[in-house]
Design an enzyme around this catalytic site. Structure first.
Site, PDB file in Angstrom:
ATOM      1  CG  HIS A  38     -21.799 -15.467   4.255  1.00  0.00           C
ATOM      2  ND1 HIS A  38     -20.598 -14.975   3.789  1.00  0.00           N
ATOM      3  CD2 HIS A  38     -22.461 -14.401   4.758  1.00  0.00           C
ATOM      4  CE1 HIS A  38     -20.537 -13.675   4.010  1.00  0.00           C
ATOM      5  NE2 HIS A  38     -21.666 -13.294   4.590  1.00  0.00           N
ATOM      6  CG  ASP A  58     -19.738 -20.195   8.147  1.00  0.00           C
ATOM      7  OD1 ASP A  58     -19.469 -19.609   9.216  1.00  0.00           O
ATOM      8  OD2 ASP A  58     -20.155 -19.608   7.125  1.00  0.00           O
ATOM      9  CD  GLN A 103     -24.877 -14.890  11.347  1.00  0.00           C
ATOM     10  OE1 GLN A 103     -25.399 -14.569  12.418  1.00  0.00           O
ATOM     11  NE2 GLN A 103     -24.369 -13.990  10.531  1.00  0.00           N
ATOM     12  CE  LYS A 129     -20.722 -12.412  10.759  1.00  0.00           C
ATOM     13  NZ  LYS A 129     -21.496 -11.361  10.090  1.00  0.00           N
TER      14      LYS A 129
HETATM   15  C1  LIG Z   1     -22.833 -17.536   7.934  1.00  0.00           C
HETATM   16  C2  LIG Z   1     -21.691 -16.590   7.761  1.00  0.00           C
HETATM   17  N1  LIG Z   1     -20.493 -17.063   7.438  1.00  0.00           N
HETATM   18  C3  LIG Z   1     -19.429 -16.268   7.281  1.00  0.00           C
HETATM   19  C4  LIG Z   1     -19.545 -14.911   7.422  1.00  0.00           C
HETATM   20  C5  LIG Z   1     -18.338 -14.057   7.247  1.00  0.00           C
HETATM   21  O1  LIG Z   1     -18.009 -13.419   8.434  1.00  0.00           O
HETATM   22  P1  LIG Z   1     -16.855 -12.312   8.410  1.00  0.00           P
HETATM   23  O2  LIG Z   1     -17.298 -11.260   7.464  1.00  0.00           O
HETATM   24  O3  LIG Z   1     -16.778 -11.841   9.820  1.00  0.00           O
HETATM   25  O4  LIG Z   1     -15.625 -12.996   7.951  1.00  0.00           O
HETATM   26  C6  LIG Z   1     -20.778 -14.357   7.742  1.00  0.00           C
HETATM   27  C7  LIG Z   1     -20.964 -12.897   7.861  1.00  0.00           C
HETATM   28  O5  LIG Z   1     -22.046 -12.377   7.755  1.00  0.00           O
HETATM   29  C8  LIG Z   1     -21.883 -15.217   7.924  1.00  0.00           C
HETATM   30  O6  LIG Z   1     -23.089 -14.746   8.245  1.00  0.00           O
END
Ligand SMILES: Cc1ncc(COP(=O)(O)O)c(C=O)c1O
Length: 416
Positions: A122, A199, A202, A225
């Site tokens: 991401h 990370d 998800q 989430k």
């Molecule tokens: C795999 C992954 N990493 C990081 C993020 C970033 O999350 P946030 O926007 O809550 O910081 C997301 C958000 O969709 C994500 O799906």
């Protein structure tokens, strides 16, 4: 298994109606709806009188500090951390990655060094490393996605070099739902003496996670989430790592002794939480964890596995559909990305929205992954504990309806 109807009753937003029918919310990888206990926890914190944390001597500040630190203990237990002091509250996963990048990696990465990320990241776990690499004249190296749509420890080992200072890798893909073998990846990095950041944005909401079992150095995720409020996320790191980090932000809570030219810093995790933290959101996250634990993370994983199997079967019947990601639910969390030939993903998203079905359309912040797959965008359905097989039947039926429309119908829609 739990009773989904009973679970749904706990979510006020799921009572919203679309032309008399309940909303079908399939955009959970983006953010989730909140149960009554989370909403009530935040409201009751403010209703009963709040103080600041770790500041002052009066009763309200003492009680607020106690509640906030209790939330930290709950988070630590939930992800299997060795100690609550290994938990830093942040604003979200993106914020947590920036703290790892600019408090820890900043002082350890120099010219010619390498940071390994994957093509599946991401943007939140890519761009901070690009920013850092540019500042330091370091290089990013990219782990490719294997034929089964997942990352592999053996491939990671092959691209690590003596100049690699960190591997920053995604646990579960927000675009394909691929569940990466994160213990294998961490072991591969460890075998070469390379620290690893995972990370978990998800994964923590959907599958049981034990950071000690994964044996990673950093682990990040977001509260919103996983049924919690926006405004709170988590950076987990081993205590010795947190102790060795300089504060990225300075200010209230971070200082032990203030001098004119410089100051000495508090212990971790507090030295990394500058300014007044979002206490209400930390308490909301604690309530969300309580709700998830009441249902059971194994049960939630199994429920989503059934939803994915049901959806993969039902969607296979839709004409001209392309489905992306692992073929079965074994290595896939509750995410399905798809395209119907001749229909732009955004048009499909709007078509579903008109029928009360919320999905996401676009590149899902994973342009590198999509480029490697030869696509630009998809429509994406992502499930959670409150989704039902009936909702999936409605969703599949709406997709069949879309595919049955003459191709010319899609040429006239907005943006054509
Ligand atoms: C795999 C992954 N990493 C990081 C993020 C970033 O999350 P946030 O926007 O809550 O910081 C997301 C958000 O969709 C994500 O799906």
């Amino acid at each position: 298994m739990f009773d989904v109807r009973k679970v749904r009753e706990r979510f006020p937003a799921l009572r919203a109606k679309h032309e008399g029918a309940p909303l079908i919310y399939l955009d959970n990888a983006s953010t989730t709806q909140k149960p009554d206990v989370v909403i009530e926890r935040i409201a009751s914190f403010y209703r009963s009188g709040c103080g600041n944390v770790h500041r002052g001597v009066h009763a309200l500040t003492g009680e607020t500090t106690r509640l906030y630190e209790h939330a930290r203990e709950t988070v630590a237990r939930f992800i299997g951390a060795s100690d609550p002091s290994e938990i830093v509250f942040t604003r979200n996963a993106t914020d947590a990655i920036h703290i790892a990048a600019f408090s820890w990696a900043w002082e350890r990465i120099g010219e010619g060094d390498e940071i390994v990320v994957s093509e599946m990241e991401h943007s939140s776990n890519l761009v901070p490393w690009q920013l850092l690499a540019r500042e330091k004249n370091a290089a990013l190296r990219f782990l490719r996605v294997g034929a089964d749509g997942r990352l592999r420890g053996a491939a990671l080992k092959r691209i690590l070099t003596p100049r690699t200072k960190l591997a920053a890798l995604i646990h579960v893909s927000n675009s394909t739902g691929a569940v990466n073998p994160v213990e294998e990846l961490a072991a591969a990095a460890r075998a070469r003496g390379v620290p690893i950041l995972v990370d978990g944005a998800q994964s923590v909401p959907h599958i049981p996670v034990d950071v000690r079992k994964i044996d990673c150095d950093f682990f990040v995720f977001s509260g919103h989430k996983m049924l919690g409020p926006t405004g709170v996320g988590v950076l987990h790191a081993r205590k010795n790592i947190l102790d060795s980090m300089r504060p990225f932000f300075g200010g209230g809570g971070t200082v032990r002794e203030m001098g004119r030219a410089g100051s000495s810093f508090n212990e971790a995790p507090w030295k990394l939480e500058a300014g007044t933290p979002s206490v209400a959101d930390a308490l909301g996250l604690e309530a969300a964890i309580g709700f998830l634990e009441m249902i059971g993370m194994d049960e939630i994983r199994e429920h989503e596995r059934i939803l994915v199997e049901t959806a993969l079967d039902a969607l296979a019947e839709v004409p001209r559909i392309a489905l992306y990601g692992p073929e079965t639910s074994k290595n896939r969390a509750g995410v399905i990305s798809f395209n119907i030939e001749g229909i732009r993903p955004a048009d499909l998203g709007r078509f579903l929205d008109e029928r009360g079905i919320a999905v996401r359309a676009g590149d899902h912040c994973t342009q590198l992954l999509f480029r490697s797959m030869g696509i630009a965008a998809t429509a994406r359905a992502s499930f959670y504990l409150y989704n039902t097989t009936d909702e999936i039947a409605c969703f599949a039926s709406a997709l069949r309806e879309a595919a049955a429309l003459p191709r010319s119908a899609w040429k006239d829609v907005e943006g054509a």
